[in-house]
Design a protein around this motif. Structure first.
Motif, PDB file in Angstrom:
ATOM      1  N   SER A   1       0.593  -1.103   0.151  1.00  0.00           N
ATOM      2  CA  SER A   1      -0.048  -0.039  -0.002  1.00  0.00           C
ATOM      3  C   SER A   1       0.996   1.227   0.047  1.00  0.00           C
ATOM      4  O   SER A   1       1.702   1.445   0.758  1.00  0.00           O
ATOM      5  N   GLY A   2       0.682   2.178  -0.719  1.00  0.00           N
ATOM      6  CA  GLY A   2       1.301   3.335  -0.938  1.00  0.00           C
ATOM      7  C   GLY A   2       0.818   4.238   0.047  1.00  0.00           C
ATOM      8  O   GLY A   2       0.268   5.265  -0.566  1.00  0.00           O
ATOM      9  N   VAL A   3       0.958   4.034   1.143  1.00  0.00           N
ATOM     10  CA  VAL A   3       0.377   5.068   2.317  1.00  0.00           C
ATOM     11  C   VAL A   3       1.589   6.303   2.611  1.00  0.00           C
ATOM     12  O   VAL A   3       0.915   7.047   3.445  1.00  0.00           O
ATOM     13  N   TYR A   4       2.509   6.254   2.119  1.00  0.00           N
ATOM     14  CA  TYR A   4       3.537   7.401   2.501  1.00  0.00           C
ATOM     15  C   TYR A   4       3.763   8.322   1.118  1.00  0.00           C
ATOM     16  O   TYR A   4       3.674   7.925  -0.095  1.00  0.00           O
ATOM     17  N   SER A   5       3.479   9.654   1.449  1.00  0.00           N
ATOM     18  CA  SER A   5       3.827  10.578   0.244  1.00  0.00           C
ATOM     19  C   SER A   5       5.074  11.027   0.258  1.00  0.00           C
ATOM     20  O   SER A   5       5.654  11.315   1.394  1.00  0.00           O
TER      21      SER A   5
ATOM     22  N   GLU B   1       5.093  -3.394  -5.624  1.00  0.00           N
ATOM     23  CA  GLU B   1       5.616  -3.087  -4.118  1.00  0.00           C
ATOM     24  C   GLU B   1       5.998  -1.533  -4.049  1.00  0.00           C
ATOM     25  O   GLU B   1       6.614  -1.103  -4.969  1.00  0.00           O
ATOM     26  N   TRP B   2       5.404  -0.857  -3.099  1.00  0.00           N
ATOM     27  CA  TRP B   2       6.032   0.444  -3.048  1.00  0.00           C
ATOM     28  C   TRP B   2       7.290   0.438  -2.349  1.00  0.00           C
ATOM     29  O   TRP B   2       7.586  -0.188  -1.401  1.00  0.00           O
ATOM     30  N   ARG B   3       8.189   1.482  -2.974  1.00  0.00           N
ATOM     31  CA  ARG B   3       9.560   1.754  -2.392  1.00  0.00           C
ATOM     32  C   ARG B   3       9.664   3.042  -2.135  1.00  0.00           C
ATOM     33  O   ARG B   3       9.185   3.961  -2.961  1.00  0.00           O
ATOM     34  N   TYR B   4      10.480   3.493  -1.067  1.00  0.00           N
ATOM     35  CA  TYR B   4      10.482   4.754  -0.986  1.00  0.00           C
ATOM     36  C   TYR B   4      11.801   5.108  -0.642  1.00  0.00           C
ATOM     37  O   TYR B   4      12.614   4.371  -0.043  1.00  0.00           O
ATOM     38  N   PHE B   5      12.363   6.477  -1.114  1.00  0.00           N
ATOM     39  CA  PHE B   5      13.575   6.998  -0.938  1.00  0.00           C
ATOM     40  C   PHE B   5      13.751   7.830   0.195  1.00  0.00           C
ATOM     41  O   PHE B   5      12.822   8.802   0.252  1.00  0.00           O
ATOM     42  N   VAL B   6      14.337   7.501   1.193  1.00  0.00           N
ATOM     43  CA  VAL B   6      14.336   8.328   2.519  1.00  0.00           C
ATOM     44  C   VAL B   6      15.627   8.958   2.766  1.00  0.00           C
ATOM     45  O   VAL B   6      16.568   8.337   2.490  1.00  0.00           O
ATOM     46  N   HIS B   7      15.553  10.004   3.228  1.00  0.00           N
ATOM     47  CA  HIS B   7      16.582  10.811   3.861  1.00  0.00           C
ATOM     48  C   HIS B   7      16.503  10.759   5.493  1.00  0.00           C
ATOM     49  O   HIS B   7      15.359  11.179   6.090  1.00  0.00           O
ATOM     50  N   TYR B   8      17.440  10.173   6.109  1.00  0.00           N
ATOM     51  CA  TYR B   8      17.437  10.291   7.760  1.00  0.00           C
ATOM     52  C   TYR B   8      17.827  11.849   8.226  1.00  0.00           C
ATOM     53  O   TYR B   8      18.972  12.006   7.838  1.00  0.00           O
ATOM     54  N   LEU B   9      16.831  12.283   8.977  1.00  0.00           N
ATOM     55  CA  LEU B   9      17.057  13.709   9.201  1.00  0.00           C
ATOM     56  C   LEU B   9      18.207  13.642  10.390  1.00  0.00           C
ATOM     57  O   LEU B   9      18.239  12.958  11.107  1.00  0.00           O
TER      58      LEU B   9
ATOM     59  N   GLU C   1      18.437   6.013   1.229  1.00  0.00           N
ATOM     60  CA  GLU C   1      18.415   4.887   0.524  1.00  0.00           C
ATOM     61  C   GLU C   1      16.984   4.422   0.232  1.00  0.00           C
ATOM     62  O   GLU C   1      15.875   5.023   1.026  1.00  0.00           O
ATOM     63  N   TRP C   2      16.771   3.793  -0.675  1.00  0.00           N
ATOM     64  CA  TRP C   2      15.468   2.769  -0.787  1.00  0.00           C
ATOM     65  C   TRP C   2      14.877   1.851   0.000  1.00  0.00           C
ATOM     66  O   TRP C   2      15.755   1.124   0.378  1.00  0.00           O
ATOM     67  N   VAL C   3      13.788   2.156   0.628  1.00  0.00           N
ATOM     68  CA  VAL C   3      13.346   0.853   1.337  1.00  0.00           C
ATOM     69  C   VAL C   3      12.027   0.565   1.185  1.00  0.00           C
ATOM     70  O   VAL C   3      11.240   1.340   0.731  1.00  0.00           O
ATOM     71  N   GLY C   4      11.652  -0.470   1.505  1.00  0.00           N
ATOM     72  CA  GLY C   4      10.196  -0.871   1.550  1.00  0.00           C
ATOM     73  C   GLY C   4       9.422  -0.392   2.665  1.00  0.00           C
ATOM     74  O   GLY C   4       9.848   0.235   3.837  1.00  0.00           O
ATOM     75  N   ALA C   5       7.861  -0.543   2.427  1.00  0.00           N
ATOM     76  CA  ALA C   5       7.076   0.113   3.681  1.00  0.00           C
ATOM     77  C   ALA C   5       7.359  -0.586   4.875  1.00  0.00           C
ATOM     78  O   ALA C   5       6.732  -0.208   5.811  1.00  0.00           O
ATOM     79  N   ASP C   6       7.708  -1.974   4.708  1.00  0.00           N
ATOM     80  CA  ASP C   6       7.964  -2.580   6.124  1.00  0.00           C
ATOM     81  C   ASP C   6       8.837  -1.923   7.068  1.00  0.00           C
ATOM     82  O   ASP C   6       9.048  -2.211   8.202  1.00  0.00           O
ATOM     83  N   ARG C   7       9.579  -1.007   6.419  1.00  0.00           N
ATOM     84  CA  ARG C   7      10.774  -0.319   7.108  1.00  0.00           C
ATOM     85  C   ARG C   7      10.325   1.058   7.904  1.00  0.00           C
ATOM     86  O   ARG C   7      10.756   1.628   8.638  1.00  0.00           O
ATOM     87  N   LEU C   8       9.078   1.307   7.435  1.00  0.00           N
ATOM     88  CA  LEU C   8       8.681   2.730   7.745  1.00  0.00           C
ATOM     89  C   LEU C   8       7.319   2.602   8.621  1.00  0.00           C
ATOM     90  O   LEU C   8       6.553   1.982   8.708  1.00  0.00           O
ATOM     91  N   MET C   9       7.395   3.601   9.393  1.00  0.00           N
ATOM     92  CA  MET C   9       5.960   3.848  10.400  1.00  0.00           C
ATOM     93  C   MET C   9       5.591   5.336  10.162  1.00  0.00           C
ATOM     94  O   MET C   9       6.225   6.314  10.128  1.00  0.00           O
ATOM     95  N   LYS C  10       4.278   5.650  10.583  1.00  0.00           N
ATOM     96  CA  LYS C  10       3.755   6.972  10.626  1.00  0.00           C
ATOM     97  C   LYS C  10       4.321   7.682  11.642  1.00  0.00           C
ATOM     98  O   LYS C  10       4.552   7.206  12.814  1.00  0.00           O
TER      99      LYS C  10
END
Length: 318
Positions: free
Chosen positions: A25-29, A56-64, A72-81
């Motif tokens: 689910s692409g729940v992160y924008s 599968e949704w993949r997200y490119f994240v920056h650690y603040l 890095e690119w991560v899957g939704a299983d690595r993220l939380m709201k």
């Protein structure tokens, strides 16, 4: 992930539980602030890109607050709201992992989730084996850490090797893959190559480097089964290290690098004069640069997948 301090496998089990969204689910924008698992910890991050890849949704994240080298690119299983409830969870986890202590001492604790009970046992055993005239005060293990922080040897691991540690952690704990053993070059081979490299460079063989490398090998052989393996690697260890064989003749750069994360706290228990410690520190840093220079030769770029239930999957001799 709440009990990730219990053992290395907790990370996997808990991230797929009800705390994180299903991976389809692409729940992160894009632009959204989130909480992201990285190793056994949770960090604040920002979603910079979101893409649907192979359903599968993949997200490119920056650690603040972290260098963009860690993006890095991560899957939704690595993220939380980024909700109050999840922030509380993050803080509780930080407390459990002793994040403040580790940050101050410059140790990259994210590579090795380990329970404090294990650490206590590990340190005791290592002290008995490696440090002869030690202060017995350090029996209390964890408490001792607070006192020792001041005298910890600082070993600055180069950024490309830090990335290697993170990849190593993910291969084993998230992708269920293992380093194929025996490795080539082995830890012994790498130490020998470094000795040859230094001898050529300095035009002579220096005893002090030979002694330090002997010490590294000794630490590696004793520390590997106690504090350098993830839970998922233990079975493999018992299969390959038999008949008093030295782990340094079987394992390679991947596990040797993990030793450098632990070395500062191990050396804190050894009585060494400050001047000697400084010289040793310089030589260990030089060795890490040598590892970095030969990174593509010494380290695997991919680990072995699970042996069972795949294709021909005999996987008998490994």
């Amino acid at each position: 992930m709440g009990n990730s301090s219990k053992d290395d496998s907790a990370t996997d089990g808990d991230t797929s539980s009800g705390d994180t969204p299903p991976s389809n689910s692409g729940v992160y924008s894009e632009g959204e602030k989130v909480l992201a698992y990285h190793g056994p910890r949770i960090y604040e991050a920002k979603v910079q890109k979101a893409e649907l890849r192979k359903k599968e949704w993949r997200y490119f994240v920056h650690y603040l607050g972290w260098n963009k080298n860690w993006d890095e690119w991560v899957g939704a299983d690595r993220l939380m709201k980024n909700t109050e409830e999840n922030v509380t969870k993050q803080q509780a986890l930080d407390k459990k992992q002793g994040v403040d202590k580790n940050m101050k001492s410059g140790r990259s604790a994210q590579t090795k989730p380990k329970s404090s009970a294990d650490t206590k046992v590990d340190k005791e055993d290592l002290k008995n084996n490696v440090s002869k005239g030690k202060k017995r005060k350090s029996e209390s293990g964890v408490e001792k850490d607070n006192v020792s922080l001041e005298k910890l040897v600082k070993i600055q691991i180069p950024s490309t090797l830090r990335k290697q540690l993170v990849d190593d952690w993910e291969f084993v704990n998230q992708q269920d893959k293992l380093v194929k053993l025996p490795r080539s070059p082995t830890v012994d081979d790498i130490l020998t190559k470094y000795l040859e490299y230094r001898s050529k460079k300095d035009g002579m063989m220096t005893d002090s480097i030979g002694e330090i490398l002997k010490g590294v090998r000794c630490y590696f052989d004793k520390a590997l089964p106690m504090m350098l393996l993830y839970k998922k690697e233990r079975k493999q260890y018992h299969e390959v290290v038999i008949d008093n064989v030295s782990p340094s003749t079987i394992y390679g750069a991947e596990h040797l690098l993990r030793l450098f994360v632990k070395l500062p706290e191990l050396l804190a228990y050894v009585n060494i004069e400050e001047e000697t410690l400084t010289r040793m520190q310089q030589k260990l840093l030089d060795f890490l640069k040598f590892l970095q220079k030969n990174q593509s030769t010494f380290f695997l770029s991919a680990y072995d997948g699970p042996k069972v239930s795949e294709g021909k999957g005999k996987g008998k001799d490994d």
